[in-house]
Scaffold this motif. Structure first.
Motif: not given
Length: 372
Positions: A300-308, A257-260
């Motif tokens: 978590d970072l990879l999931e955020l990058f892949d979402q975008k 959540k904080r990374l987002t």
């Protein structure tokens, strides 16, 4: 299509490295050559204090490495660590070199250097981008805090726009020189303050139509760095992810959540400037392999990058100088036999075990990207 890659920060370029990278489903490689040996002071540039022309023998070495990549089907991003007037700190006796950001005469020297390099590489089928400079820091020494509210950039840029600290205008200058000899190859531009994503928030969109906007992600640095692991020697508890970690003068709970939230100002800037996901690159990210929660952090970072749908390249793959970010080793200690061999001047292979949880995070992400 979003592409999955890695960073090649090795001291010695070897064909076997590119073969190993291809075998791990890596699609592209961000090559930096500033550690490579040269008979001149600075590899390829000769002397970053007085650039004249590319060193022919060094250029041949670079082209040979690019050829190895091409043989394995790997794409290449060229990323010098230094430019005329900005020698990489580790190649400068640990001192920060700010000449490039204090006098525009170095802009012109850097533009000539990149024009020569683009002229030499423009016909390469493997080279897909020119990453103009690694982790620029024009903000250093100007009173702007490295971390904090992204809104702080607005007043700073109002003060420094048009000066030698104006990073977007520096890039426009260099790109113009590149385009005089190469109209096609995309350019990759790192944000300021060592490539922080949040440091883009004050930027106007660059003039060139083929720009990739690149950031590096090691926040919170108190967690991802080796300094965190060294807390053990002082009898202190290591910072873990997810968990409470100091950042920008206060202790915060860092999790997905904080990374987002941390990326939100950057994502809003990209949307405002109509910069599509296929022009955004997470060109470096990672954590020292022995910090607790490193695998979860990268997942978590990879999931955020892949979402975008961002392109990404983890740091790093089988670096020959240091094992700290060699995730195939996992979080194990290397053992006394390994270090004994090092002390004897030998070059032992570290004991890699790809079944470890750290590497499995990356392995799965690489497989997923290449399948799609």
């Amino acid at each position: 299509m979003p592409r999955a890659g890695t960073n090649q920060f090795n001291q010695v370029p070897e064909q076997e490295w590119f073969e190993a990278a291809a075998a791990e489903n890596i699609e592209w490689v961000r090559i930096t050559f500033s550690k490579w040996n040269s008979k001149q002071k600075d590899f390829l540039a000769g002397d970053l204090d007085n650039y004249q022309q590319l060193v022919k023998k060094d250029l041949a070495t670079l082209k040979k490495a690019i050829g190895w990549a091409e043989e394995q089907g790997l794409k290449v991003v060229i990323a010098p660590l230094g430019l005329p007037g900005s020698r990489w700190t580790q190649n400068n006796q640990g001192k920060k070199d700010q000449r490039l950001w204090n006098d525009k005469k170095w802009w012109q020297a850097s533009a000539r250097y990149w024009q020569d390099l683009a002229r030499a590489l423009k016909d390469s089928k493997a080279v897909v981008a020119y990453n103009i400079i690694n982790e620029p820091k024009p903000e250093f020494g100007t009173g702007l805090a490295e971390h904090g509210d992204p809104a702080r950039y607005k007043g700073w840029y109002e003060k420094y726009q048009g000066t030698s600290h104006d990073l977007p205008e520096f890039y426009n200058t260099v790109i113009s020189a590149i385009r005089a000899v190469d109209a096609e190859t995309p350019v990759m531009v790192d944000a300021g303050w060592y490539g922080q994503a949040q440091a883009f928030v004050y930027w106007p969109k660059l003039k060139d139509a083929k720009v990739l906007y690149s950031f590096h992600m090691y926040e919170p640095f108190n967690f991802t760095s080796r300094q965190n692991y060294l807390r053990k020697r002082k009898g202190k508890e290591l910072y873990s992810y997810p968990g409470l970690i100091p950042y920008a003068g206060k202790v915060e709970q860092w999790d997905k959540k904080r990374l987002t939230e941390w990326f939100t100002p950057f994502n809003e800037w990209a949307e405002k400037n109509s910069i599509p996901a296929n022009r955004i690159v997470a060109a470096e990210f990672g954590a020292y392999r022995r910090v607790p929660g490193g695998g979860r952090y990268m997942e978590d970072l990879l999931e955020l990058f892949d979402q975008k749908q961002y392109h990404w390249a983890f740091y790093s793959f089988r670096e020959d100088e240091w094992d700290g970010y060699d995730y195939e080793i996992g979080n194990r200690a290397l053992g006394w036999k390994y270090w004994e061999a090092k002390e004897k001047g030998e070059d032992p292979e570290p004991p890699r075990d790809e079944s470890n949880p750290l590497w499995q995070v990356l392995d799965q992400a690489l497989e997923t990207r290449t399948r799609t």
